[in-house]
Design an enzyme around this catalytic site. Structure first.
Site, PDB file in Angstrom:
ATOM      1  CG  HIS A   1      -2.423  32.227  48.109  1.00  0.00           C
ATOM      2  ND1 HIS A   1      -2.901  32.997  49.131  1.00  0.00           N
ATOM      3  CD2 HIS A   1      -1.435  32.965  47.542  1.00  0.00           C
ATOM      4  CE1 HIS A   1      -2.249  34.160  49.183  1.00  0.00           C
ATOM      5  NE2 HIS A   1      -1.360  34.153  48.211  1.00  0.00           N
TER       6      HIS A   1
ATOM      7  NE  ARG B   1      -3.348  37.061  46.951  1.00  0.00           N
ATOM      8  CZ  ARG B   1      -3.619  37.231  48.244  1.00  0.00           C
ATOM      9  NH1 ARG B   1      -4.868  37.199  48.661  1.00  0.00           N
ATOM     10  NH2 ARG B   1      -2.653  37.430  49.109  1.00  0.00           N
TER      11      ARG B   1
ATOM     12  CG  HIS C   1       1.926  41.364  42.917  1.00  0.00           C
ATOM     13  ND1 HIS C   1       2.651  41.580  44.062  1.00  0.00           N
ATOM     14  CD2 HIS C   1       1.081  40.335  43.201  1.00  0.00           C
ATOM     15  CE1 HIS C   1       2.255  40.719  44.993  1.00  0.00           C
ATOM     16  NE2 HIS C   1       1.311  39.948  44.502  1.00  0.00           N
TER      17      HIS C   1
ATOM     18  CD1 TRP D   1       1.739  46.107  42.977  1.00  0.00           C
ATOM     19  CD2 TRP D   1      -0.171  44.964  42.775  1.00  0.00           C
ATOM     20  NE1 TRP D   1       1.634  45.245  44.055  1.00  0.00           N
ATOM     21  CE2 TRP D   1       0.481  44.538  43.958  1.00  0.00           C
ATOM     22  CE3 TRP D   1      -1.401  44.377  42.449  1.00  0.00           C
ATOM     23  CZ2 TRP D   1      -0.044  43.551  44.796  1.00  0.00           C
ATOM     24  CZ3 TRP D   1      -1.923  43.400  43.292  1.00  0.00           C
ATOM     25  CH2 TRP D   1      -1.253  43.002  44.436  1.00  0.00           C
TER      26      TRP D   1
HETATM   27 FE1  DDH Z   1       0.431  38.338  45.456  1.00  0.00          FE
HETATM   28  N1  DDH Z   1      -0.634  39.493  46.789  1.00  0.00           N
HETATM   29  N2  DDH Z   1       1.989  38.257  46.750  1.00  0.00           N
HETATM   30  N3  DDH Z   1       1.401  37.108  44.182  1.00  0.00           N
HETATM   31  N4  DDH Z   1      -1.190  38.387  44.227  1.00  0.00           N
HETATM   32  C1  DDH Z   1      -1.872  40.020  46.600  1.00  0.00           C
HETATM   33  C2  DDH Z   1      -2.636  39.950  45.457  1.00  0.00           C
HETATM   34  C3  DDH Z   1      -2.297  39.187  44.341  1.00  0.00           C
HETATM   35  C4  DDH Z   1       2.063  38.861  47.973  1.00  0.00           C
HETATM   36  C5  DDH Z   1       1.014  39.490  48.635  1.00  0.00           C
HETATM   37  C6  DDH Z   1      -0.200  39.811  48.046  1.00  0.00           C
HETATM   38  C7  DDH Z   1       2.658  36.607  44.361  1.00  0.00           C
HETATM   39  C8  DDH Z   1       3.563  37.009  45.358  1.00  0.00           C
HETATM   40  C9  DDH Z   1       3.234  37.751  46.459  1.00  0.00           C
HETATM   41  C10 DDH Z   1      -1.259  37.762  42.998  1.00  0.00           C
HETATM   42  C11 DDH Z   1      -0.367  36.826  42.499  1.00  0.00           C
HETATM   43  C12 DDH Z   1       0.867  36.512  43.070  1.00  0.00           C
HETATM   44  C13 DDH Z   1      -2.267  40.709  47.786  1.00  0.00           C
HETATM   45  C14 DDH Z   1      -3.597  41.429  47.974  1.00  0.00           C
HETATM   46  C15 DDH Z   1      -1.236  40.584  48.681  1.00  0.00           C
HETATM   47  C16 DDH Z   1      -1.187  41.156  50.084  1.00  0.00           C
HETATM   48  C17 DDH Z   1      -4.708  40.448  48.341  1.00  0.00           C
HETATM   49  C18 DDH Z   1      -6.042  41.129  48.509  1.00  0.00           C
HETATM   50  O1  DDH Z   1      -6.133  42.050  49.334  1.00  0.00           O
HETATM   51  O2  DDH Z   1      -6.988  40.756  47.793  1.00  0.00           O
HETATM   52  C19 DDH Z   1       3.415  38.757  48.486  1.00  0.00           C
HETATM   53  C20 DDH Z   1       3.877  39.279  49.823  1.00  0.00           C
HETATM   54  C21 DDH Z   1       4.144  38.095  47.531  1.00  0.00           C
HETATM   55  C22 DDH Z   1       5.602  37.831  47.567  1.00  0.00           C
HETATM   56  O3  DDH Z   1       6.239  37.979  48.661  1.00  0.00           O
HETATM   57  C23 DDH Z   1       6.354  37.561  46.538  1.00  0.00           C
HETATM   58  C24 DDH Z   1       2.926  35.604  43.378  1.00  0.00           C
HETATM   59  C25 DDH Z   1       4.219  34.789  43.308  1.00  0.00           C
HETATM   60  C26 DDH Z   1       1.812  35.540  42.563  1.00  0.00           C
HETATM   61  C27 DDH Z   1       1.547  34.643  41.396  1.00  0.00           C
HETATM   62  O4  DDH Z   1       0.462  34.485  40.978  1.00  0.00           O
HETATM   63  C28 DDH Z   1       2.635  33.926  40.726  1.00  0.00           C
HETATM   64  C29 DDH Z   1      -2.431  38.230  42.293  1.00  0.00           C
HETATM   65  C30 DDH Z   1      -2.837  37.827  40.879  1.00  0.00           C
HETATM   66  C31 DDH Z   1      -3.081  39.125  43.133  1.00  0.00           C
HETATM   67  C32 DDH Z   1      -4.367  39.919  42.851  1.00  0.00           C
HETATM   68  C33 DDH Z   1      -5.560  39.195  43.421  1.00  0.00           C
HETATM   69  C34 DDH Z   1      -6.871  39.927  43.209  1.00  0.00           C
HETATM   70  O5  DDH Z   1      -7.858  39.482  43.810  1.00  0.00           O
HETATM   71  O6  DDH Z   1      -6.933  40.899  42.469  1.00  0.00           O
END
Ligand code: DDH
Length: 289
Positions: free
Chosen positions: A47, A43, A170, A186
């Site tokens: 980001h 993540r 996810h 998930w």
């Molecule tokens: Fe995500 N994401 N993501 N995400 N994401 C969250 C957690 C993790 C969105 C929202 C959230 C991608 C796309 C999207 C990961 C990777 C990727 C959380 C929860 C939210 C909210 C955070 C928390 O509470 O800790 C949304 C909206 C999108 C979208 O619109 C497409 C993408 C593209 C990726 C990537 O890596 C390519 C990962 C891994 C997590 C889990 C993190 C954790 O600490 O566990």
């Protein structure tokens, strides 16, 4: 977290195979979340990179402005300090690595060590200062649907197939009420990189979670697993759904498309030195006899 402007060739002084191994050694921690920093490293890499705007060529992982306020305090980045703090000792150990390279490499290591595909990666990002922070609102809002998701990812320069492949990340990790406000993983194996995001999305009946928190879905059968409103867009939108069905049926196709899209994500807006080599790292398991 320093702001040192490294000289243009400092990236050459780092042994990235050693950094890979040291990051891999930081993944496991039985006291953190589901036992691994891998998901939050992925993540962080995403980001740090996903702020890119292809029209103005601003944002992206080069600069690593995610470590500075105000960007670090943007709502979408809540909780990512845990990942940055975990990696900080490696910035001390490898003083010539840029934060941009360290954060993106951490995402690569996590994907690979958790069982995902090999991600081609290059070094050479150059850190910028707090003055280069991107404005809030460049990362997706989980409460919204397909139109918003497209707007955000088209701005980075992705197409529907790449967006659908990226969201398969996810399979990893979970939502934290203390970070995003949403709750839960998930699927049942949040520390394994799989195509389960797609299989769970298609095979479960998703119902609104009954609680006082933000609107989200849980699976009707067990109530243990979750989907964000923005995740459900990939099931509802007919163009995204074509890829969801493909990746649910074919993990190899998902791995290949994810590897390409994730590598592209980590390179958005980066002006690599001409002589920066492409790395394809072996996992610890592949290296060990
Ligand atoms: Fe995500 N994401 N993501 N995400 N994401 C969250 C957690 C993790 C969105 C929202 C959230 C991608 C796309 C999207 C990961 C990777 C990727 C959380 C929860 C939210 C909210 C955070 C928390 O509470 O800790 C949304 C909206 C999108 C979208 O619109 C497409 C993408 C593209 C990726 C990537 O890596 C390519 C990962 C891994 C997590 C889990 C993190 C954790 O600490 O566990």
């Amino acid at each position: 977290e320093g702001s040192a402007q490294a000289s243009s060739s400092s990236w050459k002084k780092v042994n990235y195979n050693n950094v890979y191994k040291d990051i891999a050694d930081l993944l496991e921690d039985e006291n953190y979340d589901d036992g691994s920093y891998g998901p939050v490293f992925v993540r962080l890499a995403w980001h740090a990179s996903g702020t890119f705007d292809h029209k103005t060529r601003t944002g992206g992982s080069s600069g690593a402005t995610i470590r500075f306020e105000p960007e670090s305090a943007h709502g979408a980045n809540a909780g990512l300090d845990a990942a940055r703090q975990r990696l900080e000792p490696l910035k001390k150990k490898y003083s010539h690595i840029s934060y941009g390279d360290l954060y993106t490499l951490a995402g690569v290591v996590a994907v690979q060590e958790l069982g995902g595909p090999t991600i081609t990666w290059r070094p050479g990002r150059r850190d910028k200062t707090a003055a280069d922070c991107t404005p809030d609102g460049r990362l997706p809002d989980a409460a919204q649907g397909a139109d918003h998701v497209r707007e955000i990812f088209y701005r980075m320069g992705f197409n529907d197939q790449e967006i659908a492949a990226l969201v398969g990340a996810h399979a990893l990790g979970r939502c934290h009420t203390s970070r995003s406000g949403f709750d839960g993983p998930w699927n049942a194996s949040p520390t394994a990189f799989t195509n389960f995001f797609y299989t769970e999305l298609l095979n479960n009946t998703w119902v609104p979670k009954k609680w006082n928190g933000p609107f989200q879905y849980v699976d009707r059968e067990s109530g243990q697993f979750m989907m964000l409103p923005a995740d459900m867009a990939f099931k509802k939108d007919s163009k995204f759904r074509v890829y969801v069905e493909k990746y649910a049926a074919d993990q190899d196709a998902f791995f290949e498309d994810f590897a390409n899209a994730f590598a592209k994500l980590l390179e958005l807006g980066v002006d690599f030195p001409e002589d920066a080599p492409f790395y394809k790292f072996k996992t610890l398991e592949e290296v060990l006899p």
